[in-house]
Scaffold this motif. Structure first.
Motif, short mmCIF file in Angstrom:
data_model
loop_
_atom_site.label_atom_id
_atom_site.label_comp_id
_atom_site.label_asym_id
_atom_site.label_seq_id
_atom_site.Cartn_x
_atom_site.Cartn_y
_atom_site.Cartn_z
N GLN A 248 0.81 -1.22 0.00
CA GLN A 248 0.00 0.00 0.00
C GLN A 248 0.85 1.27 0.00
OE1 GLN A 248 -2.29 -1.70 3.44
NE2 GLN A 248 -4.03 -0.78 2.40
N ILE A 249 2.17 1.11 0.01
CA ILE A 249 3.08 2.26 -0.06
C ILE A 249 3.41 2.53 -1.52
CG2 ILE A 249 5.35 3.15 0.59
CD1 ILE A 249 3.43 2.85 2.94
N ASP A 250 3.08 3.73 -1.98
CA ASP A 250 3.36 4.09 -3.37
C ASP A 250 4.84 4.38 -3.59
OD1 ASP A 250 0.61 4.15 -4.56
OD2 ASP A 250 0.31 5.64 -2.97
N TRP A 251 5.46 5.06 -2.62
CA TRP A 251 6.86 5.45 -2.77
C TRP A 251 7.60 5.34 -1.45
CZ3 TRP A 251 8.69 6.06 -7.49
CH2 TRP A 251 7.79 6.41 -8.51
N LEU A 252 8.82 4.84 -1.51
CA LEU A 252 9.75 4.88 -0.39
C LEU A 252 10.76 5.98 -0.66
CD1 LEU A 252 11.04 3.71 2.21
CD2 LEU A 252 12.33 2.14 0.73
N VAL A 253 10.87 6.92 0.27
CA VAL A 253 11.84 8.01 0.16
C VAL A 253 12.82 7.86 1.34
CG1 VAL A 253 12.23 10.49 -0.02
CG2 VAL A 253 10.10 9.50 -0.88
N PRO A 254 13.91 7.14 1.12
CA PRO A 254 14.86 6.91 2.21
C PRO A 254 15.92 7.99 2.29
CG PRO A 254 15.49 5.61 0.31
CD PRO A 254 14.27 6.42 -0.10
N VAL A 299 8.23 15.13 -5.97
CA VAL A 299 6.98 15.89 -6.09
C VAL A 299 7.01 16.74 -7.36
CG1 VAL A 299 5.64 17.80 -5.10
CG2 VAL A 299 6.41 15.92 -3.63
N ARG A 300 8.13 17.41 -7.58
CA ARG A 300 8.21 18.34 -8.69
C ARG A 300 8.32 17.66 -10.05
NH1 ARG A 300 9.03 23.77 -6.93
NH2 ARG A 300 9.11 23.82 -4.65
N ASP A 301 8.87 16.43 -10.08
CA ASP A 301 8.93 15.74 -11.38
C ASP A 301 7.68 14.88 -11.63
OD1 ASP A 301 9.27 13.24 -10.11
OD2 ASP A 301 11.43 13.20 -10.42
N GLY A 302 6.73 14.92 -10.70
CA GLY A 302 5.44 14.28 -10.93
C GLY A 302 5.32 12.85 -10.46
N ARG A 303 6.38 12.28 -9.92
CA ARG A 303 6.27 10.92 -9.42
C ARG A 303 5.34 10.84 -8.21
NH1 ARG A 303 12.40 9.08 -8.79
NH2 ARG A 303 12.68 11.35 -8.78
N VAL A 304 5.59 11.66 -7.23
CA VAL A 304 4.75 11.70 -6.03
C VAL A 304 3.58 12.64 -6.30
CG1 VAL A 304 4.61 12.34 -3.61
CG2 VAL A 304 6.63 11.12 -4.46
N GLN A 305 2.38 12.07 -6.27
CA GLN A 305 1.16 12.82 -6.59
C GLN A 305 0.29 12.98 -5.36
OE1 GLN A 305 0.06 13.93 -9.66
NE2 GLN A 305 1.83 13.25 -10.83
N PRO A 306 -0.60 13.99 -5.34
CA PRO A 306 -1.56 14.10 -4.25
C PRO A 306 -2.34 12.79 -4.11
CG PRO A 306 -1.60 16.09 -5.58
CD PRO A 306 -0.72 15.11 -6.31
N GLY A 307 -2.49 12.34 -2.89
CA GLY A 307 -3.18 11.08 -2.63
C GLY A 307 -2.26 9.88 -2.49
N HIS A 308 -1.01 10.01 -2.95
CA HIS A 308 -0.05 8.92 -2.81
C HIS A 308 0.33 8.73 -1.33
CE1 HIS A 308 1.69 8.64 -7.18
NE2 HIS A 308 0.44 8.27 -7.08
N THR A 309 0.59 7.48 -0.99
CA THR A 309 1.08 7.16 0.35
C THR A 309 2.59 6.95 0.27
OG1 THR A 309 -1.01 6.10 0.93
CG2 THR A 309 0.88 5.59 2.31
N VAL A 310 3.32 7.71 1.07
CA VAL A 310 4.78 7.75 0.98
C VAL A 310 5.38 7.39 2.33
CG1 VAL A 310 6.79 9.21 0.49
CG2 VAL A 310 4.66 9.53 -0.81
N MET A 311 6.40 6.54 2.30
CA MET A 311 7.17 6.25 3.50
C MET A 311 8.50 6.98 3.44
SD MET A 311 8.66 2.69 5.11
CE MET A 311 7.08 2.16 5.76
N LEU A 312 8.83 7.71 4.50
CA LEU A 312 10.10 8.39 4.65
C LEU A 312 10.86 7.70 5.78
CD1 LEU A 312 8.60 12.01 4.84
CD2 LEU A 312 9.29 10.81 2.77
N GLU A 313 12.16 7.48 5.60
CA GLU A 313 12.91 6.86 6.70
C GLU A 313 14.37 7.23 6.62
OE1 GLU A 313 12.88 2.63 6.72
OE2 GLU A 313 13.57 2.44 4.66
N GLY A 314 15.01 7.29 7.80
CA GLY A 314 16.41 7.65 7.86
C GLY A 314 17.10 7.06 9.05
#
Length: 328
Positions: A248-254, A299-314
């Motif tokens: 259910q995660i659209d994008w992982l942003v590590p 976000v700016r190149d259009g990959r991450v869109q409104p409504g997408h579920t994104v995981m951030l981790e560090g």
């Protein structure tokens, strides 16, 4: 009344000076230090890094990223009532006045809102986000500017090829605001000080003189092994809190530290690399700035869109680590 927080704008900034692996290799060769483009890229995935000029403070990078995030959020600076800024390379020795206060002044914010720095090294942005989320949900603040900004080039030993090729300067920012619907679905933070010695700057100031070393030290193998395991665990913890699965995660942003760490983490999470945002090749490890830099680009190149579920981790020195799941 229930309050939620949501990301409504992103921004980032990289200083103009862009240094390729070959340029850095040539500079190091002049000092008798051998390395190569292939050696750097194969071990890290890095092709370029950006360095701030000596006259440019970390607050200057932060301000540029913040302005872009404010523009994206369609907000004025004085709409912000809290700044949480993550950095390990503050403007002033000892960290005070805080870089967040300096940024507040440079942005022209005059509303008396709060401003504070957070120090959790490469996990700093995750800590800052979690603090902002909690403040908004508690009803204490409405619009929070969360920034990660670093000038790591100033704490690098350019006679140590194992570290100096990996890091760069930059800043990323988001605006988080009170929302009627959930935006930040989960956050989870951890720390374990028993690992402090594997990634640190082992120096301090006594009577105006640095004792020890003012350069970054890293045990690369120890950091790699620890990072991969901790990132998988905290990702699963955040998923459990949010009641979601990896599918259910659209994008992982590590955290953009090393392509091998990102690949290993994605493999453990059974997430294909085409759902992982990778920018480390363009700016190297920018510590607390790397996650918001990557998010803003996506976000700016259009990959991450409104409504997408994104995981951030560090994960970073301390040792610290954390994750967040957000609905954009």
């Amino acid at each position: 009344m229930t309050f939620y927080s949501k990301i409504i704008g992103t921004g980032s900034y990289l200083p103009p000076k862009k240094v390729s692996n070959q340029e850095l290799t040539d500079q190091l060769a002049a000092k008798g230090i051998e390395t190569s483009d292939e050696w750097i890229f194969s071990r890290s995935g890095i092709s370029f890094r950006h360095y701030a000029e000596p006259s440019v403070a970390v607050s200057d990078l932060a301000v540029e990223a913040a302005k872009r995030a404010l523009d994206a959020a369609r907000m004025q600076a004085n709409d912000i009532d809290l700044i949480v800024l993550a950095t390990s390379t503050p403007d002033f020795l000892g960290g005070f006045p805080s870089t967040a206060c300096v940024v507040q002044n440079k942005l022209g914010i005059t509303n008396g809102g709060a401003a504070v720095d957070v120090q959790a090294v490469c996990s700093g942005f995750m800590y800052a986000m979690s603090i902002a989320d909690s403040m908004i949900k508690a009803g204490n603040h409405k619009n929070v500017l969360v920034i990660g900004a670093e000038v790591f080039s100033r704490i690098l030993n350019f006679e140590d090829r194992t570290t100096c090729v990996l890091f760069g300067d930059g800043a990323g920012a988001i605006v988080m605001s009170r929302s009627e619907e959930p935006g930040v679905l989960a956050t989870k933070l951890h720390a374990d000080g028993s690992y402090a010695n594997i990634l640190c700057v082992p120096g301090n100031v006594q009577s105006g003189v640095v004792e020890g070393s003012a350069f970054l030290y890293m045990d690369g193998q120890a950091v790699f092994k620890l990072a991969v395991n901790l990132l998988e665990k905290v990702a699963n913890e955040a998923l459990e809190i949010a009641g979601l699965t990896t599918d259910q995660i659209d994008w992982l942003v590590p955290h953009q530290a090393n392509i091998r760490i990102m690949q290993s983490t994605a493999k453990k999470m059974r997430m294909p690399m085409d759902r992982v945002v990778v920018t480390v090749d363009q700016h190297g490890n920018t510590s607390a700035a790397s996650i918001p830099l990557a998010l803003d680009l996506a976000v700016r190149d259009g990959r991450v869109q409104p409504g997408h579920t994104v995981m951030l981790e560090g994960v970073g020195g301390g040792f610290t680590w954390g994750a967040a799941i957000v609905k954009m």
